[in-house]
Design a protein around this motif. Structure first.
Motif, short mmCIF file in Angstrom:
data_model
loop_
_atom_site.label_atom_id
_atom_site.label_comp_id
_atom_site.label_asym_id
_atom_site.label_seq_id
_atom_site.Cartn_x
_atom_site.Cartn_y
_atom_site.Cartn_z
N GLU A 57 0.82 -1.21 0.00
CA GLU A 57 0.00 0.00 0.00
C GLU A 57 0.86 1.26 0.00
O GLU A 57 0.46 2.30 -0.52
N LYS A 58 2.07 1.17 0.60
CA LYS A 58 2.97 2.32 0.58
C LYS A 58 3.66 2.47 -0.77
O LYS A 58 3.90 3.57 -1.25
N GLN A 59 3.99 1.33 -1.38
CA GLN A 59 4.76 1.38 -2.62
C GLN A 59 3.92 1.66 -3.85
O GLN A 59 4.39 2.29 -4.79
N VAL A 60 2.69 1.17 -3.86
CA VAL A 60 1.85 1.33 -5.05
C VAL A 60 1.33 2.76 -5.10
O VAL A 60 0.65 3.22 -4.20
N ILE A 61 1.66 3.46 -6.17
CA ILE A 61 1.35 4.89 -6.24
C ILE A 61 0.18 5.20 -7.16
O ILE A 61 -0.15 6.35 -7.35
N GLY A 62 -0.42 4.19 -7.76
CA GLY A 62 -1.45 4.47 -8.75
C GLY A 62 -2.78 3.81 -8.46
O GLY A 62 -3.02 3.26 -7.40
N ASP A 63 -3.64 3.88 -9.47
CA ASP A 63 -4.98 3.30 -9.38
C ASP A 63 -4.99 1.86 -9.88
O ASP A 63 -5.83 1.07 -9.48
N LEU A 64 -4.06 1.54 -10.77
CA LEU A 64 -3.98 0.20 -11.35
C LEU A 64 -2.55 -0.31 -11.28
O LEU A 64 -1.60 0.47 -11.26
N VAL A 65 -2.42 -1.63 -11.21
CA VAL A 65 -1.10 -2.25 -11.17
C VAL A 65 -1.03 -3.32 -12.25
O VAL A 65 -1.89 -4.20 -12.32
N VAL A 66 -0.02 -3.23 -13.07
CA VAL A 66 0.20 -4.20 -14.14
C VAL A 66 1.36 -5.11 -13.73
O VAL A 66 2.43 -4.62 -13.36
N PRO A 101 10.20 -3.54 -21.36
CA PRO A 101 9.94 -2.11 -21.14
C PRO A 101 9.05 -1.47 -22.20
O PRO A 101 8.42 -0.44 -21.93
N SER A 102 8.97 -2.04 -23.38
CA SER A 102 8.15 -1.45 -24.45
C SER A 102 6.68 -1.38 -24.06
O SER A 102 5.96 -0.46 -24.48
N TYR A 103 6.21 -2.32 -23.24
CA TYR A 103 4.81 -2.30 -22.83
C TYR A 103 4.54 -1.10 -21.93
O TYR A 103 3.49 -0.46 -22.02
N GLY A 104 5.47 -0.81 -21.03
CA GLY A 104 5.30 0.36 -20.17
C GLY A 104 5.26 1.65 -20.98
O GLY A 104 4.50 2.57 -20.66
N GLU A 105 6.06 1.72 -22.03
CA GLU A 105 6.07 2.91 -22.89
C GLU A 105 4.74 3.06 -23.62
O GLU A 105 4.22 4.18 -23.77
N GLN A 106 4.16 1.94 -24.08
CA GLN A 106 2.86 2.00 -24.76
C GLN A 106 1.76 2.40 -23.79
O GLN A 106 0.87 3.19 -24.14
N PRO A 140 7.16 2.25 -14.02
CA PRO A 140 7.62 0.86 -13.87
C PRO A 140 8.55 0.70 -12.68
O PRO A 140 9.25 1.64 -12.27
N ILE A 141 8.54 -0.50 -12.12
CA ILE A 141 9.45 -0.86 -11.04
C ILE A 141 10.14 -2.15 -11.43
O ILE A 141 9.48 -3.11 -11.87
N ARG A 142 11.44 -2.20 -11.27
CA ARG A 142 12.21 -3.38 -11.61
C ARG A 142 12.95 -3.88 -10.38
O ARG A 142 13.38 -3.09 -9.55
N ILE A 202 4.11 -2.33 -13.16
CA ILE A 202 3.93 -0.96 -13.63
C ILE A 202 2.71 -0.39 -12.90
O ILE A 202 1.61 -0.95 -12.98
N THR A 203 2.93 0.65 -12.14
CA THR A 203 1.82 1.30 -11.45
C THR A 203 1.31 2.43 -12.32
O THR A 203 2.08 3.23 -12.85
N VAL A 204 -0.01 2.48 -12.47
CA VAL A 204 -0.63 3.42 -13.39
C VAL A 204 -1.55 4.37 -12.63
O VAL A 204 -2.43 3.92 -11.88
#
Length: 371
Positions: free
Chosen positions: A47-56, A69-74, A86-88, A195-197
């Motif tokens: 809950e602290k790390q996720v900064i968005g509304d959706l998580v991929v 990484p190309s998916y995160g760019e799209q 993105p988080i790696r 990837i947090t969106v």
């Protein structure tokens, strides 16, 4: 009262009988508290790390280890997306740290706007040759801003970084953090672990989720979840592991209950004349059965309570030792421990059924005349 006195009559036998249950239940209690504490720690960290509304995320069974990484760019270019961060994750060896180390690749400047890093010194806008470390790691290794540290990744030789940020809250980021470009230095094939969106103001979360799923259509196993579903997915594996352990531990507890039943049977055999005298002065069959059952419950609850206390203490010590790894929450799981205690008492009743029935069916005259 009679059941209590019978239990106290031979303390050594009662203690020995309860010991097997203490051992089994202590492991059950340890696993229960450790599992609950781990789930609470993971939930708080996510809950602290996720900064968005959706998580991929990529499927946990995906052999490639993450999303290209190309998916995160799209995803970042979709009209309803405000931010795709993105988080790696990677593993390697950091100078001064014993054992393996975790390195996190992220846009820390964006991440710091949504999570609490605690008191910091330095900059969150890390360059490719800078690294962020926790205050605890900095203290252990006497690192200061500007110091050079070396990280050896699985696909690279030693890579030198400069300490650009020191943050206090190790619960939020349990590892060493570098920028996305800095992460690319330690691996030949970088993959996005998640990837947090953040959805743009006024955009529909459901619609954006559908659009992201469309982008990921040719990548099997990728998942898009909201925050609550993502938290559940992260803790689901803990539940599966605990349930598997409970199956094996139930066998140990069952064997301990057989020991209680055997002890009661032996005790009744030794007290045959005493039971006969109790029947002769007016005790009815139901009272005999009740006395034996309560004696079994006393032994079962005694073993259970002692076992749970031992498990609670050991689990607390274990969580304290893992505090530096981000497992800072201690959850004693009182409801679960209460359920275990109640179930043990009920199991004690079941263990006493046969000995109690045998005692109640004794012939009074034969019992009184026995030696």
């Amino acid at each position: 009262s009679l059941a209590r006195q019978n239990s106290m009559r031979n303390p050594a036998r009662t203690a020995t009988t309860a010991l097997a249950l203490v051992m089994g239940v202590s492991i059950v209690g340890f696993v229960t508290v450790l599992g609950a504490s781990t789930k609470t720690s993971v939930t708080k960290t996510v809950e602290k790390q996720v900064i968005g509304d959706l998580v991929v995320t990529a499927s946990q069974f995906d052999p490639t280890g993450g999303l290209p990484p190309s998916y995160g760019e799209q995803i970042a270019k979709l009209p309803g997306v405000k931010l795709a961060s993105p988080i790696r994750f990677g593993f390697g060896q950091l100078d001064g740290e014993s054992g393996g180390s975790i390195v996190i690749g992220a846009d820390l400047a964006a991440l710091s706007k949504a999570v609490d890093l605690g008191t910091t010194s330095g900059t969150t806008d890390l360059s490719a040759d800078q690294v962020a470390v926790s205050a605890a790691a900095a203290k252990r290794n006497s690192w200061k801003l500007g110091d050079t540290v070396t990280f050896t990744g699985p696909d690279s030789g030693p890579q030198k970084y400069t300490v650009g940020l020191i943050f206090e809250n190790a619960d939020t980021l349990a590892g060493t953090v570098v920028s996305l470009k800095g992460f690319d230095r330690i691996t030949e094939t970088p993959k996005d672990f998640q990837i947090t969106v953040q959805v743009a103001d006024g955009a529909s979360v459901g619609k954006v989720k559908s659009e992201i799923e469309g982008v990921l259509g040719d990548f099997p196993g990728a998942e898009v979840n909201d925050l609550s579903a993502f938290v559940k997915s992260q803790t689901a594996q803990i539940d599966i592991f605990l349930n598997m352990l409970y199956v094996f531990l139930a066998l140990a507890v069952f064997i301990a209950l057989l020991g209680i039943a055997n002890t009661l049977a032996l005790s009744i055999f030794e007290r045959t004349r005493e039971v006969g005298l109790l029947r002769a002065v007016g005790m009815v069959r139901s009272q005999v059965r009740s006395m034996i059952r309560w004696e079994s419950v006393i032994i079962a609850v005694l073993g259970t309570v002692l076992g749970l206390l031992i498990g609670l203490v050991v689990a607390g010590a274990m969580m304290a030792s893992l505090r530096d790894q981000g497992f800072s929450a201690f959850d004693p799981a009182p409801v679960r421990l209460l359920v275990i205690t109640v179930l043990s008492a009920m199991a004690g009743v079941l263990a006493a059924l046969r000995p109690a029935r045998r005692a109640a069916k004794m012939d009074v005259l034969e019992a009184v005349s026995s030696e």
